[in-house]
Write an enzyme that holds these catalytic residues in place. Structure first.
Site, PDB file in Angstrom:
ATOM      1  N   THR A 141     -14.258  -0.391 -35.221  1.00 27.10           N
ATOM      2  CA  THR A 141     -12.836  -0.471 -34.884  1.00 27.10           C
ATOM      3  C   THR A 141     -12.232  -1.736 -35.483  1.00 27.10           C
ATOM      4  OG1 THR A 141     -13.114   0.806 -32.869  1.00 27.10           O
ATOM      5  CG2 THR A 141     -11.204  -0.634 -32.957  1.00 27.10           C
ATOM      6  N   HIS A 151       0.840  -1.191   0.000  1.00 31.56           N
ATOM      7  CA  HIS A 151       0.000   0.000   0.000  1.00 31.56           C
ATOM      8  C   HIS A 151       0.884   1.254   0.000  1.00 31.56           C
ATOM      9  CE1 HIS A 151      -3.955  -2.025   1.560  1.00 31.56           C
ATOM     10  NE2 HIS A 151      -3.501  -2.550   0.439  1.00 31.56           N
ATOM     11  N   GLU A 198       1.165   3.771   1.988  1.00 34.14           N
ATOM     12  CA  GLU A 198       1.821   4.115   3.248  1.00 34.14           C
ATOM     13  C   GLU A 198       3.090   3.284   3.449  1.00 34.14           C
ATOM     14  OE1 GLU A 198      -1.275   3.198   2.689  1.00 34.14           O
ATOM     15  OE2 GLU A 198      -2.688   3.883   4.220  1.00 34.14           O
ATOM     16  N   CYS A 206      -5.906   1.481   5.742  1.00 40.87           N
ATOM     17  CA  CYS A 206      -6.798   0.316   5.845  1.00 40.87           C
ATOM     18  C   CYS A 206      -6.742  -0.274   7.242  1.00 40.87           C
ATOM     19  CB  CYS A 206      -6.427  -0.728   4.797  1.00 40.87           C
ATOM     20  SG  CYS A 206      -4.836  -1.527   5.076  1.00 40.87           S
ATOM     21  N   ARG A 264      -5.029  -1.564 -20.143  1.00 40.69           N
ATOM     22  CA  ARG A 264      -5.590  -2.770 -20.759  1.00 40.69           C
ATOM     23  C   ARG A 264      -5.279  -4.010 -19.928  1.00 40.69           C
ATOM     24  NH1 ARG A 264      -3.559  -2.048 -27.057  1.00 40.69           N
ATOM     25  NH2 ARG A 264      -5.016  -0.373 -27.651  1.00 40.69           N
ATOM     26  N   ARG A 303       1.424  -5.586 -25.750  1.00 39.29           N
ATOM     27  CA  ARG A 303       2.782  -5.950 -26.169  1.00 39.29           C
ATOM     28  C   ARG A 303       3.844  -5.009 -25.632  1.00 39.29           C
ATOM     29  NH1 ARG A 303      -0.298  -3.881 -29.847  1.00 39.29           N
ATOM     30  NH2 ARG A 303       0.342  -2.141 -31.178  1.00 39.29           N
ATOM     31  N   CYS A 344      -2.607  -1.447   7.467  1.00 39.71           N
ATOM     32  CA  CYS A 344      -1.725  -0.280   7.540  1.00 39.71           C
ATOM     33  C   CYS A 344      -1.928   0.441   8.869  1.00 39.71           C
ATOM     34  CB  CYS A 344      -2.003   0.667   6.374  1.00 39.71           C
ATOM     35  SG  CYS A 344      -1.393   0.023   4.799  1.00 39.71           S
TER      36      CYS A 344
END
Lengths: 335, 335
Positions: free
Chosen positions: B215, B50, B52, B102, B203, B226, B111
């Protein structure tokens, strides 16, 4: 990291007044004490307090929790006030300045003299003043016993003063383009009030505004500074056919304004600040003359974006998100 | 001003990984000591340290001038390392966290537990965790004797976690648009390598990519990852006519990928992160489904900008100038 962040804050502050300081450079300044920021300021307008002076007055305001009772943009009053403070008041402060403090004693003593007299012991300078005869402030500060560090975020500080360096020797040509995020420039009022006020400020300080004949014929704008109630700029209408310009167009009715027409651009050799407002035709016609392009980008997709007949390339220099729009400063790279 | 600047630095750091932390929130953290910044860090990827934890390890690296020898993205190793430091090592430090630490002890202790055990005495939290059952970290820190300040730059911190709040209950739909500054999206490779790598990262972490039939038919892209050598995303092709899609298009040849087609968007009810890549047609067709739009804007004017049949409005949330492009995060306001 702290020093870098503080210098970047000074640089960001200076960008707020880019162009507006003409014929002075855009300069920002941060004052800190024990690494805590006391003020973040910038030079706002030629003839008013320099960034360092404003930052010191605002640091005092922050420390004291009280607003000073004089106009701190008045350099003479600010210098006098700062010199009236107890000796060593700012001795523990560190200053971050984007450009070397000025070394010229004129209407007011130079900033270098002031900082020395105030006993500033620690200063970061991003960029030495590159103009012949302007420098020497850093050296004098060093000789007075101040620790001077030069070159922090120098690249960013260099970009900041590009217009200043150009308008020393010829016209700095800024092309302003207000568009939607999809590049539409023809759909009524596009920019936010905040952006339009910014444009009016640029108009009020520029040496001359240049527009194309089509702007007069098709848009018939006033091109004044009504939003800030300042004098409207003089205008050059770039046209090969003066007879095609209707002399009763709105811009001709603005008081205290000269309008010149023609296609002779020799005036660009004169050190000055020329603001062009126009469309893609004007951008392409004058591409060899344009130094920077200022995009205002509104958070809207509508209509059609600009259609270019050739490619124009830029280098983005600074982008600021305002309440509504993006204000994007870029260098025109041509192509 | 210092606290504000430091929290804004934490928020900026978090934006660098916006979306990439899915299904976790984007969180940034700054650690300072005597008001000097020791580290500026952000959570980078779900399953790793995290913000922190990373910030504390990097603060140690800064103080010691040495890089730790373990993978600091490994939360277990980082927690173990931090707990092995001399007691009160970080006691004089101040932390600036964009989201409440958290409070859930799972694979690693929370944390909040870590910061309490490390004896952190001063923390600024921009935004309390708004998810039911997630909170309580700030309260526990306070009960341990830590001074907890809540709400610094809360608005900015709230915008930062909007995607996180949405993907708790349904799909967060991010529409990505790579364009020139004049809104052209159809002129070959538009964005810089840096921007395209950023897209490939998005992605690789999204639950699903959605694209339009056009498209596939017109661009025939691979839509893989890639540039960062990661698994390509599964794809939903939005089309009313599946037979119009050529199954030998390049994207069908990417290994380890599922492709689904159709016009049923019910999957958007599932908590997930859906990345749409497409043109203005897709934007307008799905306008009621889109949460945010991510613009990559390249410093070029060429060709023609997008032509919209109707107006779309946005709120710009964050703009970053990279080496070449602007990366602009915006909320889709429809209209």
């Amino acid at each position: 990291m702290t020093n870098k962040l503080y210098m970047l804050a000074a640089i960001d502050a200076a960008w707020e007044y880019q162009g507006l300081t003409y014929p002075n450079p855009a300069v920002g300044c941060v004052v800190s004490k024990n690494n805590q920021i006391l003020s973040i300021s910038a030079h706002q307008k030629a003839g008013t307090s320099h960034a360092e002076v404003l930052a010191l007055v605002e640091a005092l305001e922050y420390i004291s929790g009280r607003v000073v009772e004089f106009d701190k943009l008045n350099a003479t009053l600010s210098h006098k006030f700062l010199r009236s403070l107890p000796k060593d008041f700012f001795a523990d402060c560190t200053m971050y300045v984007t450009l070397e403090p000025c070394n010229h004693d004129g209407a007011t003593p130079s900033c270098a003299s002031l900082l020395i007299d105030l006993g500033i012991k620690n200063i970061f300078i991003a960029k030495l003043d590159p103009i012949d005869g302007h420098g020497g402030g850093a050296k004098r500060l060093e000789e007075s016993g101040c620790t001077v560090s030069i070159g922090l975020q120098e690249k960013e500080a260099q970009e900041l003063i590009e217009p200043f360096l150009i308008w020393q020797k010829r016209a700095f040509v800024l092309f302003k383009l207000a568009q939607t995020i999809n590049g539409n420039i023809n759909s009524g009022i596009i920019s936010s009030l905040e952006s339009r006020i910014h444009t009016h400020k640029l108009r009020s300080v520029c040496s001359l505004m240049a527009i194309g004949g089509n702007t007069v014929r098709m848009d018939n704008p006033k091109l004044d500074c009504r939003l800030i109630d300042e004098k409207a700029p003089n205008i050059f209408i770039y046209t090969k056919d003066e007879s095609s310009i209707n002399k009763s167009s709105l811009m001709f009715n603005v008081v205290n304004r000269n309008i010149v027409m023609g296609d002779n651009l020799d005036f660009l050799h004169i050190p000055s600040f020329v603001l062009i407002e126009g469309g893609i035709g004007m951008l392409e016609a004058l591409k060899n003359k344009i130094d920077w392009v200022l995009f205002y980008s509104a958070p809207v997709i509508r209509g059609s974006g600009i259609s270019a007949t050739r490619q124009s390339s830029f280098k983005f220099l600074h982008c600021k998100k305002t309440e509504n729009d993006l204000i994007i400063w870029s260098r025109f790279d041509g192509k």
